[in-house]
Design a protein around this motif. Structure first.
Motif, PDB file in Angstrom:
ATOM      1  N   PRO A 289      21.463  51.124  24.456  1.00 20.18           N
ATOM      2  CA  PRO A 289      21.985  51.606  23.450  1.00 20.18           C
ATOM      3  C   PRO A 289      23.263  51.010  23.016  1.00 20.18           C
TER       4      PRO A 289
ATOM      5  N   GLY B 181      28.130  55.723  20.632  1.00 22.73           N
ATOM      6  CA  GLY B 181      27.692  56.937  20.916  1.00 22.73           C
ATOM      7  C   GLY B 181      26.834  57.663  20.178  1.00 22.73           C
TER       8      GLY B 181
ATOM      9  N   GLN C 229      22.498  58.011  23.439  1.00 19.60           N
ATOM     10  CA  GLN C 229      23.145  57.646  24.929  1.00 19.60           C
ATOM     11  C   GLN C 229      22.040  57.445  25.688  1.00 19.60           C
TER      12      GLN C 229
END
Length: 228
Positions: free
Chosen positions: A221, A225, A228
């Motif tokens: 990823p 954020g 995750q």
């Protein structure tokens, strides 16, 4: 070796080089000493992937930079065949054809890397994004499977599962400057901003370098954020 020559002597092929992550990647890799081959041919055409790999000759790193429309906002019940097939024709089938064509030389040399600019949409369910999400998820499954298959030959295949990264295909300036988008960005992304294209290209640079040799079949990823 100085830091700005991390790819000195390496030959890099970048597909769809004039859009998505192509321009930033070409710039960063050239700065690092790479011999960059930028291709913008239509890889959905029969034989196009094979022709590209053959004409490029020796390839140390293949950057599978493949982007298609998201077809967002279309419910699964309304998603037509053309839209569904387009997502796979542009982002999935060329990935296999390119990989199939380039692996023999990499495995023979026991050296090579394939990096896929994918999407975090493959890792997080979103409504009315079925075709795009399914195609991006297919890329992840492919990278995971082939990644472990060729790891014994010292070839590393990995995918950047990105979202909220500046690029002209999915985040054009007119969208980024929209106040509603900016408000949504602050809600959705813990970092509260887009990544720059250069930040993403520098991550790809790491995956293209010898420093990433222990990464195998990963979908990593890169989304501030968001996932995750």
């Amino acid at each position: 070796m100085p830091n700005n020559q991390r790819l000195a002597g390496k030959r890099i092929v970048i597909t769809q080089a004039d859009d998505f992550m192509g321009p930033a990647t070409a710039e960063v890799f050239a700065e690092e000493g790479a011999d960059v081959v930028c291709d913008s041919s239509d890889l959905t055409q029969p034989g196009a992937c094979e022709t590209l790999i053959e004409s490029a000759g020796h390839i140390d790193v293949l950057i599978a930079n493949l982007a298609a429309p998201t077809f967002t906002g279309i419910a699964a019940t309304e998603l037509d065949e053309r839209s569904w097939h387009t997502a796979f024709d542009v982002m999935v089938h060329p990935l296999h054809r390119l990989t199939r064509a380039v692996l023999p030389q990499m495995c023979k040399r026991r050296s090579g890397k394939i990096i896929v600019f994918g999407s975090a949409a493959a890792l997080k369910g979103m409504r009315t994004l079925a075709a795009y999400s399914a195609a991006r998820a297919a890329q992840v499954g492919y990278v995971q499977s082939v990644g472990v298959e060729v790891a014994p030959d010292n070839v590393q295949i990995n995918l950047i599962a990105q979202n909220y990264v500046e690029n002209p295909v999915y985040y054009p300036p007119e969208l980024v400057e929209n106040e509603r988008f900016q408000a949504s960005l602050r809600r959705q992304v813990p970092l509260g901003r887009l990544a720059t294209a250069r930040e993403d290209a520098q991550f790809a640079l790491f995956l293209a370098s010898e420093e990433s040799n222990f990464f195998v079949g990963q979908a990593i990823p890169f989304s501030g954020g968001w996932v995750q």
